[in-house]
Every structure is written in C-alpha cells, then in structure tokens.
Design an enzyme around this catalytic site. Structure first.
Site, mmCIF file in Angstrom:
data_model
loop_
_atom_site.group_PDB
_atom_site.id
_atom_site.type_symbol
_atom_site.label_atom_id
_atom_site.label_comp_id
_atom_site.label_asym_id
_atom_site.label_seq_id
_atom_site.Cartn_x
_atom_site.Cartn_y
_atom_site.Cartn_z
ATOM 1 N N HIS A 63 -7.180 -2.009 5.214
ATOM 2 C CA HIS A 63 -7.920 -2.545 4.615
ATOM 3 C C HIS A 63 -8.152 -4.209 4.516
ATOM 4 C CE1 HIS A 63 -5.228 -0.242 1.192
ATOM 5 N NE2 HIS A 63 -5.467 0.617 2.183
ATOM 6 N N TYR A 327 3.222 -3.319 8.911
ATOM 7 C CA TYR A 327 2.168 -4.698 8.386
ATOM 8 C C TYR A 327 3.124 -5.439 9.412
ATOM 9 C CZ TYR A 327 1.111 -1.612 4.193
ATOM 10 O OH TYR A 327 1.018 -0.655 3.214
HETATM 11 C C1 HEM Z 1 2.720 4.663 7.464
HETATM 12 C C2 HEM Z 1 1.635 4.620 6.057
HETATM 13 C C3 HEM Z 1 0.739 3.549 6.062
HETATM 14 C C4 HEM Z 1 0.031 2.609 6.708
HETATM 15 C C5 HEM Z 1 0.726 3.187 8.649
HETATM 16 C C6 HEM Z 1 -0.921 1.651 6.718
HETATM 17 C C7 HEM Z 1 -0.819 0.428 7.581
HETATM 18 C C8 HEM Z 1 -1.660 -0.350 6.912
HETATM 19 C C9 HEM Z 1 -2.049 -1.585 7.346
HETATM 20 C C10 HEM Z 1 -1.259 -2.072 9.016
HETATM 21 C C11 HEM Z 1 -2.600 -2.218 6.759
HETATM 22 C C12 HEM Z 1 -2.674 -4.299 6.845
HETATM 23 C C13 HEM Z 1 -1.494 -4.745 7.052
HETATM 24 C C14 HEM Z 1 -1.253 -5.924 7.295
HETATM 25 O O1 HEM Z 1 -2.324 -7.036 8.480
HETATM 26 O O2 HEM Z 1 -0.717 -7.490 6.519
HETATM 27 C C15 HEM Z 1 -2.521 -2.005 5.568
HETATM 28 C C16 HEM Z 1 -2.823 -3.181 4.276
HETATM 29 C C17 HEM Z 1 -2.707 -2.043 2.989
HETATM 30 N N1 HEM Z 1 -1.752 -1.343 2.434
HETATM 31 FE FE1 HEM Z 1 -1.198 0.645 3.638
HETATM 32 N N2 HEM Z 1 -0.739 1.482 5.031
HETATM 33 C C18 HEM Z 1 0.376 2.759 5.029
HETATM 34 C C19 HEM Z 1 0.168 3.432 4.133
HETATM 35 C C20 HEM Z 1 -0.132 3.414 2.598
HETATM 36 C C21 HEM Z 1 -0.047 3.442 1.267
HETATM 37 C C22 HEM Z 1 0.863 4.294 1.209
HETATM 38 C C23 HEM Z 1 -0.526 2.044 0.513
HETATM 39 C C24 HEM Z 1 -0.493 2.054 -1.114
HETATM 40 C C25 HEM Z 1 0.427 2.633 -2.140
HETATM 41 C C26 HEM Z 1 -0.790 1.281 1.417
HETATM 42 C C27 HEM Z 1 -1.909 0.117 0.376
HETATM 43 C C28 HEM Z 1 -2.140 -0.691 1.472
HETATM 44 C C29 HEM Z 1 -2.569 -2.005 0.799
HETATM 45 C C30 HEM Z 1 -3.259 -2.197 -1.093
HETATM 46 C C31 HEM Z 1 -3.112 -3.006 1.843
HETATM 47 C C32 HEM Z 1 -3.859 -3.808 1.571
HETATM 48 C C33 HEM Z 1 -2.561 -5.581 2.064
HETATM 49 C C34 HEM Z 1 -3.100 -7.086 2.079
HETATM 50 O O3 HEM Z 1 -4.045 -6.680 0.664
HETATM 51 O O4 HEM Z 1 -2.933 -7.425 2.479
HETATM 52 N N3 HEM Z 1 -0.881 1.136 2.620
HETATM 53 N N4 HEM Z 1 -1.915 -0.340 5.797
#
Ligand code: HEM
Ligand code: HEM
Lengths: 350, 181
Positions: A63, A327
């Site tokens: 993202h 995260y």
């Molecule tokens: C094991 C499963 C998942 C992994 C490994 C993963 C991994 C990541 C990572 C590494 C980031 C960046 C975080 C940062 O640097 O702050 C991210 C952001 C995000 N993820 Fe996931 N994610 C997973 C599941 C999900 C699910 C289930 C959702 C939705 C419900 C989701 C929604 C988001 C959103 C909306 C962001 C953006 C957050 C922001 O604005 O900082 N993710 N994800």
C-alpha cells in the site's frame, strides 16, 4: 569454602560450564528461529511483497501510494450496544487517515490498482486509540497468512503453472477472482466502500462479547467507470480527484458494524458472513483536509490493526497478529531509510 | 567457615531479575521471529515484564548503593577483578537501558505503550521517525549484547563455583546461608 579442585575434577567442571553455555546459546538460537528455516518469518512475508525492482526506500512495503488526511469520526453512540470503547460513545473524535492503493510498486499508475484502501487512526480523549486499515474487496483472497505468503510467491513466479497450482490448493481465491473481475471500478476514493475484513471481539458494558467486522460506506454515489477509461487519466488521478472533490463539498463515510452469529466463519477473512446479519451504523467519518504524504501526518503512522481501544480486542482471525508483526518490520525498514524519502514542504525537516 | 554474602533481599532480587531478563530475551527474539498468533501474546507479556524489570532495577540499584557487595577474594588476579567489575557495570547499564529503550522507541513511533487493558504509560519522547530508527536498532542490537554478557557472567559464576571454589558464587547463591555450612 571447599578444598581446591583436583585437575581431574577441573576437566569435568569445564565440561559442565561449556555444556551450560552451549545449551543456552542453542536454546536462544532455536527460539530466534535461526535453526528453523521453515518458520514463516516476517522477513519472508515482507520480502515476498517486494516489487520486481525492489521496494521504494523510505516507503511502506505495501500500500505504498497514498495521501494523508485529517478529519473527524462522529460516533452516534449506537456502537455502545456492542462495545464499551470510549471511541464508540457519542462524540466527535479526531482522525489521522490515509487513502491508499493496494500495491507495493510505487511507479504503478492509480488506474491499475484493483484494491484501494482507507486507513484510520481515531484518537480518544482518554488517550485510547483505534487504528484500522480497510480495503475495497468484501473479503480477503486467502484464508491464512501462510496462504497469503504462498499467493505472493505464486504470483511473482515465472513458472506458468504456479498460479493454477496455487488456485487448486487454495480454492477460496476463486471468490476474490470473481470480485476482481466483476466489481465496478470508480474514479474516486470517495465512492468506495472500505471493509475491515478481519474480525474483532467487541465487549459491551455488561461484559458480553460480540464478534464484529466493520466497513465504511461512502456517502457519495459510486459511478462505475470502465478500467480502460481510467487508464487514460493521470497516473495520480485519484489524489487530484479527491482534492477537487473536497474543495467542492464534504467527503464522508458511515461506519457500519456487522455482528457474527454462532457458526459464522470468524477465523477466516476469505469468507463473507451470510446476508442479513445484524448491522449497526455507529458514526460518520468526515475528511476535513488533505495533505501530501511526504509532509502529512499519516506518513509516520504504523496503521497496525492491533492498536485497539479498551472494549475491542483481536479474535480467532489469524491476520491481525500477522499484520502487526509484518507492519512492524515494514515500519522499521522505512524508518531506517527515512533519508531516502525527504520532506518537501518549505521549512520541513529534511 | 562463613562467607561474606549479599543480603537475602539482594539475592532474591538478583534471581528474580535473572529469570525475568532471560525470559525477556527469549520472548523478544521469539516474538520477532514469527507472524503467528504467538506474536501478539509474546508482545503483550514483553511490555509489562520489561517495565517490571525497570522497577526492579531501580530497587536493585538502591540496595546495591546502600548495602554494597562482599569483596572479591584477595587472590583473584587483577584482570579478573577488572573484568568482574566492568561486566557488572555493563549488566546494570543494560538492565536500565533495555526497558528505557523499549519505552522510548514506542514513544518515538507514536505507538501507544499499553501494559495491560486500561494501563497506558505516557510517551517519554515526541514522535520522530529518525529517532525511532536509532532506538529500535539499539534495542535490537543491545539485546544480543545483553545475552552475550549474561553468558559471560554465567560462565564466570560457574567457574567460581566449580573450578576456583572461592566463595564468589556462594555470595549470590539462591540458598539460605545455613545451607552453606
Ligand atoms: C498476512 C497478511 C498481510 C500482510 C503480510 C500485509 C502487509 C502489509 C504491509 C507490510 C503494509 C505496510 C505497512 C507499513 O509500512 O506501515 C501493509 C499496509 C496495509 N495493509 Fe496489509 N498486509 C496483510 C493483510 C492485510 C489485510 C487483511 C488488509 C485489509 C483488511 C490489509 C490492508 C492494508 C492497508 C489498508 C494498508 C495501508 C496501511 C497504511 O495506510 O499505512 N492488509 N500491509
Ligand atoms: C529488560 C528489558 C528488555 C529486554 C531484555 C528486551 C529484549 C528484546 C529483544 C531481544 C527484542 C528482539 C530484538 C530484535 O531482534 O530486534 C525486543 C524487541 C522489542 N521490544 Fe524489548 N526488551 C526489553 C524491554 C522492553 C520494553 C520495556 C518494551 C516496551 C514497553 C519493549 C518493547 C519491544 C518492542 C516493541 C520490540 C519490537 C517488536 C517488533 O519488532 O515487533 N521491550 N526486545
């Protein structure tokens, strides 16, 4: 004090000492996972998210594209039926949010991102806090974090058979494929419904637990736009559009809580709960101002979905724990690279 | 014969802290190695236990300053005495530094420092990403240094107990004084 030891005894003593120290080191190495290359580590998962050219230094590992906003969450008090959380009691609470795209490639044009996201940090007067990251699909592509890692590997693989093999092993992905192929695209962040997807346990004032998923329903009427039309727009058209829209009038969503009934798949975010589950509208999110991410307040926030107010906690859904761990690593890495993502506003820190 | 010993309270605090700190090091490296549900369980033990160690370290320092320590044996070679004093200094430093770094880095991240439901500590630093990067690195690397110094300390204690048999181990041993006679 005992008499001095004999040379023979001394050898045994050194053996005991060496044994204790080696044993402790081995136990430590085992606990740290150094002896278990099969353990699914956060390094593996975050590494698997990396786009072909490597991640953009200083940016989120997934993202990666987004825009910050500040706003308010006005709770109407109806959520108190499910949780004693201060942030669901009637009142207006400040929000630091981020509209974003579900891609790890910073160069990808907005029109190509099938999944869009909305992240919120809602702040309570008592210091309590609620962080959530929601996405546009109504369910997740896979059932478990392990399957998510396998999906990332299969989709990055050059083997022609990798994705079919993945789909055969994880049939739940079909529903996501159907959604991706049929759900309308829109030309605005404001016209999307964002779903929390993961289930959490809400505890009400009487101490009863309820398993809940939440969504943000847009006030704006969605206008479907064919993807090939979107492809003709500027690579960051979503940011431009939301700015123009906010200048013309308010941008709002309603937060809706959906309550599971016994037997619903609370531990599997790839499965929607049946239609007709009890749903409560608990408040309205309003955007007040937008900020470029480089200088905006959302930039350095870790939208860790396990930061929850008292009255809401994690459930049997395995994803929030996996996300919290992944995260944290993403945050650590982008923090270490902060110099590669400089602030741009005049007078801002370099 | 009688050996000069740490006071019973000092010995109690020493062994309670030894167990807590070792547990913390294992919990720490274990939690960052996984994305399973254990991650959240371990983190939720790590934070309150870490702060408990900070409180115990304060108590321990006060006890040490007021009650002192039994002298090392006169026949202990000078380099060994120096190593003993230096390693004890490092151990005291890390007992304070590790929990303070944990608390400070979460503050710099702007992440709530929740010990358990309803008990939240105030931030001790303003939110600052560069500072976070520095503190998070330090918390991680010093943890490994801590484990290494603890191994040295353990090795030395066993050396005193089993090889030199000079009463140094008995001074802190987790047994009542009458058991040593
Ligand atoms: C094991 C499963 C998942 C992994 C490994 C993963 C991994 C990541 C990572 C590494 C980031 C960046 C975080 C940062 O640097 O702050 C991210 C952001 C995000 N993820 Fe996931 N994610 C997973 C599941 C999900 C699910 C289930 C959702 C939705 C419900 C989701 C929604 C988001 C959103 C909306 C962001 C953006 C957050 C922001 O604005 O900082 N993710 N994800
Ligand atoms: C004696 C006290 C402490 C010890 C020995 C200790 C040890 C550790 C260790 C070994 C790690 C893993 C390091 C790595 O590989 O990166 C770690 C990580 C961590 N510690 Fe501590 N710690 C202590 C106190 C605290 C306190 C008081 C807090 C917060 C209140 C804290 C918060 C954390 C956090 C947030 C992480 C990183 C979690 C992550 O990256 O997901 N620690 N600690």
């Amino acid at each position: 004090m005992q008499p001095p030891s004999t040379p023979h005894f001394r050898l045994g003593a050194f053996a005991v000492i060496a044994g204790v120290l080696c044993g402790a080191t081995a136990a430590f190495a085992y606990t740290a996972g150094w002896l278990s290359p099969g353990r699914l580590s956060r390094e593996k998962v975050v590494g698997a998210l990396s786009p072909p050219g490597g991640p953009a230094p200083g940016h989120r590992r997934n993202h990666v594209k987004g825009i910050c906003f500040t706003g308010t969450f006005e709770a109407n008090g109806a959520g108190a039926a499910l949780s004693r959380a201060r942030l669901l009691a009637a009142g207006a609470y400040p929000v630091i949010g981020r509209l974003n795209l579900g891609t790890a490639a910073i160069s990808e044009p907005d029109a190509k991102a099938r999944v869009r996201g909305l992240s919120l940090q809602i702040l309570g007067p008592d210091g309590s806090e609620w962080r959530t990251g929601m996405i546009t699909p109504p369910f997740f592509p896979v059932s478990t974090p392990e399957a998510f890692y396998a999906l990332l590997q299969a989709s990055a693989s050059k083997e022609p058979g990798a994705m079919p093999a993945f789909a055969a092993a994880h049939p739940e992905i079909a529903a996501f494929g159907a959604w991706a192929g049929s759900a309308p695209w829109t030309g605005s962040y404001a016209e999307e419904r964002y779903n929390g997807i993961n289930a959490f346990v809400f505890t009400d004032a009487g101490g009863s637990d309820h398993v809940v998923r939440w969504s943000m329903r847009p006030a704006a009427q969605p206008v479907p736009v064919p993807p090939d039309h979107l492809a003709t727009r500027a690579p960051d058209f979503l940011n431009q559009e939301i700015r123009t829209r906010l200048a013309a009038g308010p941008v709002r969503w309603t937060m809706a809580l959906t309550v599971a009934e016994p037997g619903d798949p609370v531990d599997d975010p790839s499965k929607a709960w049946p239609e007709g589950r009890r749903t409560i509208d608990v408040g309205t999110l309003t955007i007040q101002a937008l900020q470029e991410e480089a200088d905006g307040p959302c930039r350095d926030v870790n939208y860790d979905p396990t930061v929850l107010p008292d009255g809401i906690r994690t459930s049997a859904d395995p994803f929030p724990a996996a996300r919290s761990s992944a995260y944290a690593l993403s945050y650590r890495r982008r923090a270490a690279e902060a110099g590669s993502y400089p602030h741009t506003a005049p007078g801002a820190r370099p | 014969m009688t050996v000069a010993r740490f006071s019973p309270l000092q010995r109690l605090v020493h062994w309670v802290m030894a167990a807590c700190i070792l547990a913390m090091l294992f919990i720490g490296v274990g939690m960052v190695s996984t994305i399973s549900a254990r991650y959240l369980t371990l983190v939720s033990i790590h934070k309150p236990l870490g702060i408990a160690i900070l409180v115990l370290a304060l108590l321990r320092l006060v006890l040490r300053l007021r009650r002192g320590a039994p002298p090392l044996p006169a026949d202990l070679p000078e380099p060994m005495k120096l190593a003993a004093h230096l390693s004890h200094l490092v151990l005291y430093g890390l007992m304070f530094a590790m929990p303070l770094l944990g608390w400070a880095m979460l503050s710099a991240e702007g992440y709530p420092v929740v010990l358990f439901d309803g008990l939240r500590l105030p931030p001790i630093l303003p939110q600052n990403l560069e500072l976070y990067a520095l503190l998070r690195g330090a918390h991680g690397y010093l943890a490994y240094a801590f484990f290494a110094v603890i191994l040295l300390h353990l090795g030395a204690a066993l050396f005193h107990a089993l090889v030199r048999r000079d009463g140094v181990f008995e001074a802190m041993a987790p047994v009542p004084t009458r058991a040593l006679d």
